[in-house]
Design an enzyme around this catalytic site. Structure first.
Site, PDB file in Angstrom:
ATOM      1  CG  MET A  31       5.390   3.742   6.193  1.00 10.52           C
ATOM      2  SD  MET A  31       4.327   3.871   7.604  1.00 10.52           S
ATOM      3  CE  MET A  31       3.706   5.311   7.233  1.00 10.52           C
TER       4      MET A  31
ATOM      5  CB  ALA B  28      -0.914  -0.008   1.295  1.00 12.23           C
TER       6      ALA B  28
HETATM    7  N1  HPA Z   1       2.815   7.299   3.387  1.00 10.80           N
HETATM    8  C1  HPA Z   1       3.409   6.080   3.680  1.00 10.80           C
HETATM    9  N2  HPA Z   1       2.771   4.948   3.708  1.00 10.80           N
HETATM   10  C2  HPA Z   1       1.828   4.733   3.184  1.00 10.80           C
HETATM   11  C3  HPA Z   1       0.827   5.708   2.678  1.00 10.80           C
HETATM   12  C4  HPA Z   1       1.442   7.004   2.854  1.00 10.80           C
HETATM   13  O1  HPA Z   1       0.651   7.885   2.491  1.00 10.80           O
HETATM   14  N3  HPA Z   1      -0.024   5.088   2.363  1.00 10.80           N
HETATM   15  C5  HPA Z   1      -0.041   3.920   2.430  1.00 10.80           C
HETATM   16  N4  HPA Z   1       1.273   3.640   3.039  1.00 10.80           N
END
Ligand code: HPA
Length: 268
Positions: free
Chosen positions: A205, A107
């Site tokens: 991340m 994600a």
């Molecule tokens: N930032 C960092 N990690 C993520 C984000 C984000 O906007 N969306 C999903 N993982």
């Protein structure tokens, strides 16, 4: 590591050549695996447990069509307090089991303004801003070289195959550069402007430690981000983990359809 490898070998007669890591809220593909053996992470010696909400925490070994695969539903992150070496332990176990090609999903926040929430993006390259690297420390020469090349960290050939499969299925697929940050706080709007300036299209991340360890071992890598939200400061709204999980639920059918068609086509 050998203990973990032996444990998985004892649990299944299959010898997977492709590994798949499923990200936050993207675990459905694990349920599409045929003839499967499910091994909860806590049963495998040395394997880090996934603690993030939306991560299942099991290794599923089975088949997708003719292809034997090992699918990780859930992964460990640096922000959970695991060391980079712990985060990549599973990838190294998969490598020792014989996996030659690794598919990583995650994600991510969309930085590129042409992206939209729910879109899928093929990662073409990354920028590691996590302040960590899984290869720090004495190098295990049996795994790979001290200074591994990263000039094609995301296999060109695998990306070609992914684009072809997406086109056949009518799935929209963008391509972009993934910036990996430590987390767990989301970025500030200023950090997102900075990331855009240095050439990032996505921010997340995870993924980068696993991709480094896989390249170290000579695996081919394909990585797909699901844009679960537009990055901080782009839309006049706050970022929440709920939005990330909700978007994961929106795209999971498309992602399962994509992976089912894609995984058997990857050359090993
Ligand atoms: N930032 C960092 N990690 C993520 C984000 C984000 O906007 N969306 C999903 N993982």
């Amino acid at each position: 590591m050998n203990e973990a490898v032996e444990y998985v070998r004892r649990r299944t007669p299959l010898r997977p050549l492709i590994g798949v890591i499923l990200g936050s809220g993207l675990g459905d593909f694990a349920e599409a695996i045929e003839e499967r053996t499910e091994i909860p992470y806590y049963e495998i010696p040395g394997w880090p447990k996934a603690t993030a909400v939306g991560h299942a925490g099991k290794l599923v070994v089975g088949r997708v069509g003719v292809r034997e695969v090992a699918v990780m539903a859930g992964r460990a992150h640096l922000y959970e307090g695991y060391s980079a070496a712990q985060v990549v332990f599973p990838v190294r176990v998969l490598g020792q089991l014989g996996v030659r090609g690794l598919v990583v999903t995650n994600a991510a926040g969309g930085i590129n303004l042409s992206y939209r929430r729910g879109g899928l993006v093929l990662i073409s390259d990354h920028i590691n801003l996590q302040g960590a690297n899984p290869l720090v420390g004495p190098n295990d020469e049996s795994l790979g070289p001290r200074f591994p090349d990263m000039s094609e960290a995301y296999s060109r050939r695998y990306r070609e195959i992914a684009r072809a499969v997406a086109a056949e299925l009518g799935i929209e697929l963008s391509e972009g550069v993934y910036a990996a940050v430590l987390g767990p706080s989301y970025e500030t709007p200023a950090e997102i402007r900075y990331l855009r300036t240095i050439g990032a299209d996505l921010v997340g991340m995870s993924t980068v430690p696993e991709v480094i360890a896989a390249n170290h071992m000579g695996m081919k890598v394909l990585a797909i981000s699901c844009v679960t939200n537009m990055a901080a400061g782009i839309l006049p709204q706050r970022l929440t983990h709920d939005e990330v999980l909700q978007t994961g639920r929106m795209v999971r059918e498309t992602l399962v359809r994509f992976l089912k068609a894609l995984v058997p086509r990857l050359e090993v």
